[in-house]
Write an enzyme that holds these catalytic residues in place. Structure first.
Site, PDB file in Angstrom:
ATOM      1  N   GLY A   9      33.799  66.653 -17.360  1.00  0.00           N
ATOM      2  CA  GLY A   9      34.592  67.221 -16.274  1.00  0.00           C
ATOM      3  C   GLY A   9      35.998  67.574 -16.722  1.00  0.00           C
ATOM      4  N   SER A  11      37.285  70.473 -17.433  1.00  0.00           N
ATOM      5  CA  SER A  11      37.746  71.831 -17.151  1.00  0.00           C
ATOM      6  C   SER A  11      38.860  71.871 -16.117  1.00  0.00           C
ATOM      7  CB  SER A  11      36.573  72.700 -16.676  1.00  0.00           C
ATOM      8  OG  SER A  11      36.012  72.174 -15.482  1.00  0.00           O
ATOM      9  N   SER A  12      39.126  70.736 -15.455  1.00  0.00           N
ATOM     10  CA  SER A  12      40.170  70.712 -14.437  1.00  0.00           C
ATOM     11  C   SER A  12      40.543  69.275 -14.101  1.00  0.00           C
ATOM     12  CB  SER A  12      39.703  71.434 -13.163  1.00  0.00           C
ATOM     13  OG  SER A  12      38.610  70.740 -12.582  1.00  0.00           O
ATOM     14  N   GLY A  13      41.583  69.134 -13.290  1.00  0.00           N
ATOM     15  CA  GLY A  13      41.924  67.863 -12.668  1.00  0.00           C
ATOM     16  C   GLY A  13      42.132  66.698 -13.611  1.00  0.00           C
ATOM     17  N   ASP A  53      26.031  70.404 -19.078  1.00  0.00           N
ATOM     18  CA  ASP A  53      25.522  70.442 -17.711  1.00  0.00           C
ATOM     19  C   ASP A  53      24.785  69.134 -17.465  1.00  0.00           C
ATOM     20  OD1 ASP A  53      24.231  70.803 -15.294  1.00  0.00           O
ATOM     21  OD2 ASP A  53      23.460  72.800 -15.772  1.00  0.00           O
ATOM     22  N   SER A 131      34.846  56.126 -10.781  1.00  0.00           N
ATOM     23  CA  SER A 131      34.248  55.918  -9.470  1.00  0.00           C
ATOM     24  C   SER A 131      35.174  56.541  -8.434  1.00  0.00           C
ATOM     25  CB  SER A 131      34.028  54.422  -9.225  1.00  0.00           C
ATOM     26  OG  SER A 131      33.506  54.180  -7.947  1.00  0.00           O
ATOM     27  N   TYR A 145      27.816  61.226  -1.016  1.00  0.00           N
ATOM     28  CA  TYR A 145      28.872  61.011  -2.007  1.00  0.00           C
ATOM     29  C   TYR A 145      29.177  59.525  -2.158  1.00  0.00           C
ATOM     30  CZ  TYR A 145      33.476  60.740  -4.117  1.00  0.00           C
ATOM     31  OH  TYR A 145      34.522  60.397  -4.921  1.00  0.00           O
ATOM     32  N   ALA A 147      27.330  57.041  -1.426  1.00  0.00           N
ATOM     33  CA  ALA A 147      26.168  56.363  -2.008  1.00  0.00           C
ATOM     34  C   ALA A 147      26.204  56.441  -3.524  1.00  0.00           C
ATOM     35  CB  ALA A 147      24.877  56.976  -1.470  1.00  0.00           C
ATOM     36  N   LYS A 149      28.886  56.774  -5.432  1.00  0.00           N
ATOM     37  CA  LYS A 149      30.001  56.000  -5.966  1.00  0.00           C
ATOM     38  C   LYS A 149      29.781  54.497  -5.802  1.00  0.00           C
ATOM     39  CE  LYS A 149      32.294  59.401  -7.631  1.00  0.00           C
ATOM     40  NZ  LYS A 149      32.376  59.560  -9.102  1.00  0.00           N
ATOM     41  N   THR A 180      43.709  67.430  -6.426  1.00  0.00           N
ATOM     42  CA  THR A 180      42.744  68.201  -7.212  1.00  0.00           C
ATOM     43  C   THR A 180      41.936  69.074  -6.262  1.00  0.00           C
ATOM     44  OG1 THR A 180      40.903  66.627  -7.042  1.00  0.00           O
ATOM     45  CG2 THR A 180      42.517  66.235  -8.792  1.00  0.00           C
TER      46      THR A 180
END
Length: 272
Positions: A9, A11-13, A53, A131, A145, A147, A149, A180
């Site tokens: 992840g 590509s951002s944030g 992916d 998390s 979502y 569930a 985490k 974000t």
């Protein structure tokens, strides 16, 4: 020999921020994401870019094999990739629910499986699972979502015990509200899924409240989370959990110390 870090992840944030920080600290950093074109700024700094992916097993295997063949080691794995699929349980198609688990849990777990033999061989390693405060609390329309985490929390605890004797640390980071694109994506999913129909009134209130919060200055800057994740990845004696971000500590404390009914009232009171 430089230590090697893989961050999903990126590509951002938070992922991109963490990649920059670890790179500045001297690590060989691999930034992984589906959208490799959005990591060109990392590439210009010398950070390695790799396509990944998490819903495609072949992609996961290829990414790990590529790094191992070039570096012969992976010292840090930051499982950061994820998204929020919001909508009423009655409205969310099960295919979308399964995709939420594929990205937020099963893809992460598969990547970890493939990297563990290398870390065991090294007799060292650090796995940082991102998390959320959502792994300890809950909000309306976030059933799938939350569930995922909650699952990441339990998965990480078990993994930590299994890997202790191999010199591999497992650390959880629980972000609160961060500046974000995550929230905008979650609310877009909510509107598309439950913006009309039986749950529309409630769903639109949640959407409005999110916008009010997002327009304010309460949310925590993403660079602060990048620093927290980098700390979790590099502390000599890491804590099992790092909590950082808007409302994370107070929300989790209220749920823990005052119970579900009080927490329910507080959450629902914010939706009026």
């Amino acid at each position: 020999m430089k230590k090697v870090a893989l961050i999903t992840g990126a590509s951002s944030g938070m992922g991109k921020s963490t990649a920059n920080i670890l790179h500045s600290q001297g690590y060989t950093v691999y930034g992984a994401a589906r959208r490799t074109d959005e990591m060109n700024d990392l590439k210009t700094k010398g950070i390695r870019i790799i396509a990944l992916d998490l819903t495609d097993d072949a992609s996961i295997v290829e990414a790990v094999n590529t790094i191992i063949s070039k570096e012969d080691r992976i010292d840090i794995l930051v499982n950061n990739a994820g998204y929020g699929s919001y909508g009423a349980v009655e409205d969310v198609p099960l295919d979308e629910a399964r995709r939420q688990f594929e990205v937020n849990l099963f893809g992460m777990a598969r990547l970890t499986q493939l990297i563990l033999p290398t870390m065991r061989k090294q007799k060292s390693g650090r796995i940082v699972n991102i998390s959320s405060m959502g792994g300890k609390i809950y909000t309306p329309f976030g059933a799938w979502y939350h569930a995922t985490k909650h699952a990441v929390e339990g998965y990480s605890d078990c993994l930590r015990l299994e890997l202790k004797d191999f010199g591999i640390d497992v650390v959880v980071v629980e972000p609160g509200g961060i500046k974000t694109a995550w929230g905008a994506i979650a609310m877009k999913n909510l509107q598309q899924t439950s913006g009309k129909g039986a749950y529309a009134g409630f769903a639109n209130k949640v959407f409005e409240n999110f916008n009010k919060m997002n327009l304010g200055s309460q949310l925590t800057d993403v660079e602060i989370l990048g620093q927290t994740i980098a700390k979790a990845a590099t502390d000599k004696n890491p804590k099992t959990r790092y909590v950082k971000g808007y409302m994370a500590k107070p929300a989790m404390a209220i749920r823990k110390w005052f119970g579900d009914k009080v927490f329910d009232k507080i959450i629902m009171g914010q939706m009026k």
